[in-house]
Design a protein around this motif. Sequence first.
Motif: not given
Lengths: 485, 355
Positions: A399-400, A403-404
């Motif tokens: 999740l973290t 996306p980055l």
Amino acid sequence: MVFTRSIFLAITVTLLSVVIAVPITWLTTRTNLPYRKLWSVLTFLPLVVPSYVGAYIVISFVGKGGLLYDILNPILGIEGIPTMYGYYGSLLTLSFLSYPYIILTIRSNISNVDVSGEETAMLMGLNKFQTFIKVTIPSIKSAIFSGSLLVALYTLSDFGAVSLLRYKTFTWSIFNQYESGFDRNTAALLSLALFVMATLFMVFEIFIRGNKKYYKNSSNASRKLPTIDIGVWKWPAAGFCALVSLISVVIPLLVLLYWLVRGLYFGEEATTLTAEPNHILAFNSITVSTLTAAVVVALSLPVGYLSVRRPSVLTNIIEKMCFTGYALPSIAVSLSLVFFGAKIGTPIYQSTLLLVIACAVLYMPTGLGAIRSSMIQISPRYEESSMTLGKNKINSAILTNLPLMKSGIIMAAATVFLITMKELPAVLLLAPLDFHTLTTAIWSFTSEAFFARAAIPSLLLIFLSSIPLTMIVLKNNIFNSLGSE
Amino acid sequence: MNKPLLNSLLQCEDIDISFGNHQVLNNLHMDLYPGEILSILGPSGCGKTTLLRIIAGLENPSRGTIYLKNQKIFDESTNLEASKRNIGMIFQDYALFPHLSVEKNILFGISHLNSKIQAENLERVQKLTRLDGLLKRYPHELSGGQQQRVAIARTLATRPNVLLMDEPFSNLDASLRLTVRMEIEEILRESDTATIFVTHDREEAFSIADRVAVMTGGSIKQIGPPDQIYFWPNSKETALMSGSCNFVDGIIAGDYVKTSIGMLPLRITAEFSEKEKVQVAIRHTDLSMEPTPSGENTVVRKDFRGDETIFWVETTEKELIQCKHKIHTTLFPGLKVKLSPVQYTKFNVFAAETT
């Protein structure tokens, strides 16, 4: 002897590339050179030209019966044009195709250099040129070495250009042993020797570079670099950039267009020798490259994540193994997979799958490198925050980070796509019998001097490769440092 | 030992951890009570952040036991993973997810709940942290103080058992710190969340905490209310951490200690015997200075700092004592001065260092 020839070529190509790339990078990033943006863009373009296309252009332009001869003979009556076959042709072709690798590796270094070092040197009485030599160059030395290593390995493992230019290097001998005599043992032995050589280059690079890191002292990274006024030198400097662009971009494109027009005009069959029309060739190239990019990204994500976040002996070994791939010349990998396919993996022998595996093995280091460098920039705090907010480890990681890493993933995929498009030996040796790509078509036309027929697939290949290159350039914000002009 | 204390919310016993050869935490004990704000005061590198990470479950100690609400969450055989502890942590850089809006950041930890509860929680924490109008923004569009409030809101949305804050004020402009500190204290009190925050700044540690734990060299040296830490330090280290301090030699004489600047009244007498050699802690504000030609002490250096001026005074025993004074015009280096204790001041003494 093939051994010394390969090494000599690798070293001289590297030196020439450094001589071309370092001044261009410095001039286009730091000085008031006229048309900086234009030169920056032009000097990136050779990245999309495969070495064998470069060789084809050189031969068909300068060689016997080539374009230059056609132009000069009626006007000046010149009979003998120096032949481009052999060492000089290879040196010229490979250097003017591979200098962008050095620009790529040093560009961000040179535009992020800590100006206070340079300012101190000026305050101590050094002039601009002395400052460049004594402060700027040393501070980007390790980036120059990394770029040089890339070029040296690229030259060492290049097969397309040297074969077309008939310069008998290691890769040429390996291919010949395999093709003509089916002497697989000699081919295997030579491949092993080539691998050792490439590894020695890597070790040598690590040895001279050491573990030195050049840090920035001041923390304000956003400080705008002052533009260095090079005075009257700006015109000769622009001339230098123009000359390099002319040789490496403008002339090659003109030559290809010439053959295209001539082929169409004289009604020479502009399609193909082989059964497939051009769009099938393009489709095949794109399929292989897309699959390879997907496989590489899928494998790099977990490996990159583990090697950055949970370094352990195992992940270290996996990571090192991936990076030794840099030292694996594509012809050696392809041959070993041919042996593998013939002996053990018969079900997948001569299938697209094996071809994709070969390309993935070859370009895993490149993809992993891009994934890792974007992973490194992501603070582990995001993941930890997510864990303290009640998400389990796996969810937190996905999740973290994912996306980055979007731009890192696009970078990795685009780069792998770009270089797989150009890949020659793997496709020649491993593609299914009736499977032709742009590269194999160009190869078979040019090795039999059907220059006009090679023009369309070459232009198509260059055009298709420009798309991911544009993405890479935009993602990298390579030209943002130039500001608006 | 090794049994949860009555009433305590969080309790750490015998915590040890080393990184390589460096022992970071050494037999550390600590406890926290419901609703309490505890500050951990220590110099940088003393292991404060590591302690928070251990409590959050992001780092595993090599030894020790941790209880949360009387349940064992860590020992040799137990290790409740971070995501199950429901202990919130706010990192020094806040670690807001840069790709999510403020609202999405806040909802991140409660995304598994039904949307009605999510909305209620969002409403509750945004009121508490005063984030009205900021919900649609992205972290990079916020000021440092706003980012911090979002981080707090994000954590409070999960209704954590304990809130951990790592150097919460160090990333803020000095001019903002005071107001932010008061705001944060208000939020914490209002939400009644037990909080541990670490800091190297004693003013921060004292001002909003119910109790202060002084930490040096990997263990907690003293834990208690701020005034106790300041006035009754149990060691030279705590005395130094809790306020600027001079140490001079002395000999116990009844309720006084005899030093090169005279007799100073003792605060604690019990532990020392008559004529024992000790060291006396003198705060910068403990002594008054009087210029007099017969004075035995000499001003050797003057350091003007605006609100106050610091004077270095050399005693007859060549000991240097720093004194704070408002006056700066009539005192200057070279002047002879008389030093005497400010009225009602008492002095702490510690065992002399054995050399």
